[in-house]
Motif scaffolding. Structure first.
Motif, PDB file in Angstrom:
ATOM      1  N   THR A 160       0.842  -1.208   0.000  1.00  0.00           N
ATOM      2  CA  THR A 160       0.000   0.000   0.000  1.00  0.00           C
ATOM      3  C   THR A 160       0.866   1.243   0.000  1.00  0.00           C
ATOM      4  N   ASP A 161       2.191   1.062  -0.388  1.00  0.00           N
ATOM      5  CA  ASP A 161       3.128   2.193  -0.339  1.00  0.00           C
ATOM      6  C   ASP A 161       3.356   2.801  -1.694  1.00  0.00           C
ATOM      7  N   HIS A 162       2.550   2.408  -2.694  1.00  0.00           N
ATOM      8  CA  HIS A 162       2.744   2.929  -4.039  1.00  0.00           C
ATOM      9  C   HIS A 162       2.461   4.411  -4.051  1.00  0.00           C
ATOM     10  N   PRO A 163       3.199   5.194  -4.799  1.00  0.00           N
ATOM     11  CA  PRO A 163       2.991   6.652  -4.841  1.00  0.00           C
ATOM     12  C   PRO A 163       1.593   7.025  -5.231  1.00  0.00           C
ATOM     13  N   THR A 164       0.913   6.167  -6.011  1.00  0.00           N
ATOM     14  CA  THR A 164      -0.442   6.518  -6.442  1.00  0.00           C
ATOM     15  C   THR A 164      -1.362   6.670  -5.267  1.00  0.00           C
ATOM     16  N   ALA A 165      -1.116   5.869  -4.208  1.00  0.00           N
ATOM     17  CA  ALA A 165      -2.018   5.878  -3.066  1.00  0.00           C
ATOM     18  C   ALA A 165      -2.097   7.246  -2.429  1.00  0.00           C
ATOM     19  N   SER A 166      -0.997   7.975  -2.350  1.00  0.00           N
ATOM     20  CA  SER A 166      -1.000   9.285  -1.703  1.00  0.00           C
ATOM     21  C   SER A 166      -1.689  10.326  -2.532  1.00  0.00           C
ATOM     22  N   LYS A 167      -1.859  10.079  -3.844  1.00  0.00           N
ATOM     23  CA  LYS A 167      -2.490  11.046  -4.717  1.00  0.00           C
ATOM     24  C   LYS A 167      -3.991  10.865  -4.781  1.00  0.00           C
ATOM     25  N   ARG A 168      -4.501   9.746  -4.292  1.00  0.00           N
ATOM     26  CA  ARG A 168      -5.925   9.459  -4.377  1.00  0.00           C
ATOM     27  C   ARG A 168      -6.639  10.008  -3.150  1.00  0.00           C
ATOM     28  N   SER A 169      -7.755  10.569  -3.378  1.00  0.00           N
ATOM     29  CA  SER A 169      -8.561  11.078  -2.267  1.00  0.00           C
ATOM     30  C   SER A 169      -9.568  10.026  -1.863  1.00  0.00           C
ATOM     31  N   PRO A 170     -10.038  10.069  -0.636  1.00  0.00           N
ATOM     32  CA  PRO A 170     -11.053   9.096  -0.220  1.00  0.00           C
ATOM     33  C   PRO A 170     -12.290   9.193  -1.084  1.00  0.00           C
ATOM     34  N   GLY A 171     -13.114   8.129  -1.023  1.00  0.00           N
ATOM     35  CA  GLY A 171     -14.371   8.116  -1.776  1.00  0.00           C
ATOM     36  C   GLY A 171     -15.427   8.918  -1.053  1.00  0.00           C
ATOM     37  N   ARG A 172     -16.660   8.458  -1.145  1.00  0.00           N
ATOM     38  CA  ARG A 172     -17.738   9.139  -0.446  1.00  0.00           C
ATOM     39  C   ARG A 172     -17.485   9.103   1.056  1.00  0.00           C
ATOM     40  N   PRO A 173     -18.074  10.034   1.796  1.00  0.00           N
ATOM     41  CA  PRO A 173     -17.878  10.040   3.255  1.00  0.00           C
ATOM     42  C   PRO A 173     -18.261   8.700   3.844  1.00  0.00           C
ATOM     43  N   GLY A 200      -4.244  -2.275  -9.779  1.00  0.00           N
ATOM     44  CA  GLY A 200      -3.091  -1.763 -10.535  1.00  0.00           C
ATOM     45  C   GLY A 200      -1.839  -1.762  -9.698  1.00  0.00           C
ATOM     46  N   GLU A 201      -1.981  -1.361  -8.436  1.00  0.00           N
ATOM     47  CA  GLU A 201      -0.825  -1.366  -7.540  1.00  0.00           C
ATOM     48  C   GLU A 201      -0.313  -2.784  -7.317  1.00  0.00           C
ATOM     49  N   GLN A 202      -1.268  -3.725  -7.176  1.00  0.00           N
ATOM     50  CA  GLN A 202      -0.854  -5.116  -7.000  1.00  0.00           C
ATOM     51  C   GLN A 202      -0.095  -5.622  -8.222  1.00  0.00           C
ATOM     52  N   LEU A 203      -0.606  -5.235  -9.415  1.00  0.00           N
ATOM     53  CA  LEU A 203       0.044  -5.680 -10.647  1.00  0.00           C
ATOM     54  C   LEU A 203       1.453  -5.106 -10.748  1.00  0.00           C
ATOM     55  N   LEU A 204       1.584  -3.817 -10.446  1.00  0.00           N
ATOM     56  CA  LEU A 204       2.889  -3.188 -10.522  1.00  0.00           C
ATOM     57  C   LEU A 204       3.827  -3.718  -9.444  1.00  0.00           C
ATOM     58  N   ALA A 205       3.246  -4.080  -8.281  1.00  0.00           N
ATOM     59  CA  ALA A 205       4.075  -4.577  -7.189  1.00  0.00           C
ATOM     60  C   ALA A 205       4.600  -5.977  -7.480  1.00  0.00           C
ATOM     61  N   THR A 206       3.825  -6.767  -8.198  1.00  0.00           N
ATOM     62  CA  THR A 206       4.240  -8.152  -8.486  1.00  0.00           C
ATOM     63  C   THR A 206       5.116  -8.255  -9.720  1.00  0.00           C
ATOM     64  N   ARG A 207       5.140  -7.191 -10.529  1.00  0.00           N
ATOM     65  CA  ARG A 207       5.957  -7.219 -11.749  1.00  0.00           C
ATOM     66  C   ARG A 207       6.934  -6.053 -11.695  1.00  0.00           C
ATOM     67  N   THR A 208       8.184  -6.350 -11.993  1.00  0.00           N
ATOM     68  CA  THR A 208       9.195  -5.292 -11.981  1.00  0.00           C
ATOM     69  C   THR A 208       9.841  -5.224 -13.370  1.00  0.00           C
ATOM     70  N   PRO A 209       9.202  -4.495 -14.266  1.00  0.00           N
ATOM     71  CA  PRO A 209       9.735  -4.443 -15.633  1.00  0.00           C
ATOM     72  C   PRO A 209      11.062  -3.684 -15.697  1.00  0.00           C
ATOM     73  N   VAL A 210      11.813  -4.010 -16.704  1.00  0.00           N
ATOM     74  CA  VAL A 210      13.092  -3.342 -16.941  1.00  0.00           C
ATOM     75  C   VAL A 210      12.838  -1.911 -17.374  1.00  0.00           C
ATOM     76  N   THR A 211      13.586  -1.018 -16.788  1.00  0.00           N
ATOM     77  CA  THR A 211      13.414   0.398 -17.125  1.00  0.00           C
ATOM     78  C   THR A 211      13.677   0.618 -18.603  1.00  0.00           C
TER      79      THR A 211
END
Length: 225
Positions: free
Chosen positions: A3-16, A64-75
């Motif tokens: 849950t440490d992917h940078p995307t997480a910090s950019k997302r706002s919560p959903g409905r209250p 998406g985060e799970q997919l990126l976390a499980t795969r580490t493509p070559v830069t």
């Protein structure tokens, strides 16, 4: 699960009342139950709250985060370029699917409300018709009661008239009998008077003959003369 992917910090919560952490915890709970990739419906049932749009968006982010976390493509490789784009497309598709689901739910809700209004109107109309029928029924009951009372009054009047007619008939019958008796008495008296008259006339005639005989004898000469 990361849950440490940078995307997480950019997302706002959903409905209250529903935030990304709730969906992430739902992912973990379902994964422990043998559902590593839960569907939107499974997440919604597990959470018990939140809109389909919010849950779908957060679901796509976490997947998406799970997919990126499980795969580490070559830069610099094609995979490194495609995976973020693919994650974005999946997120977009998820949001569109969730929006379509929410739209469908809203359409169903509106249809239900319209049907409920129609049924309420029909029920109100039926209740009004029932009230009108009850009022008419009570009015008919009052009319029937009035008619019965009128019939009883007429029957009472008829009984009184019949009794009065019977008394009048009895009185007339008595008067007729009295008249017949008087007539019989009058006839008897007339017959008696006629008999007396005839007797007197007979006696008068006899007396007249005797007188005439005596007068005739007085006018005759003596026998020795």
């Amino acid at each position: 699960m990361s849950t440490d992917h940078p995307t997480a910090s950019k997302r706002s919560p959903g409905r209250p009342g529903l935030v990304r952490q709730d969906v992430a915890e739902a992912f973990e709970a379902l994964a422990q139950r043998g559902i590593p990739d839960p569907s939107l419906l499974q997440l919604r049932e597990h959470l018990g709250r939140g809109s389909n749009t919010t849950i779908a968006r957060l679901r796509q982010e976490i997947r998406g985060e799970q997919l990126l976390a499980t795969r580490t493509p070559v830069t610099g490789s094609l995979e490194a370029t495609v995976l973020p784009v693919l994650a974005g497309v999946m997120e977009k598709l998820g949001e569109e699917a969730a929006a379509a689901a929410d739209a469908q739910v809203e359409a169903i809700r509106r249809e239900f409300e319209a049907t409920n209004r129609t049924m309420s109107q029909a029920r109100d109309k039926a209740e009004q018709e029932l009230r009108n029928m009850r009022l008419e029924y009570h009015a008919r009951e009052d009319q029937i009661a009035d008619a019965k009372e009128t019939i009883r009054s007429l029957q009472s009047m008829l009984s009184e008239e019949q009794a009065r007619a019977e008394r009048t008939r009895t009185a007339l019958e008595a008067q007729r009998n009295e008249a017949q008796e008087a007539e019989q008495q009058t006839r008897a008296s007339a017959a008696e008077i006629d008999a007396q008259r005839v007797s007197l006339e007979t006696r008068l005639a006899d007396a007249q003959r005797i007188i005439e005989a005596l007068i005739g004898r007085v006018g005759e000469p003596p026998a020795d003369a």
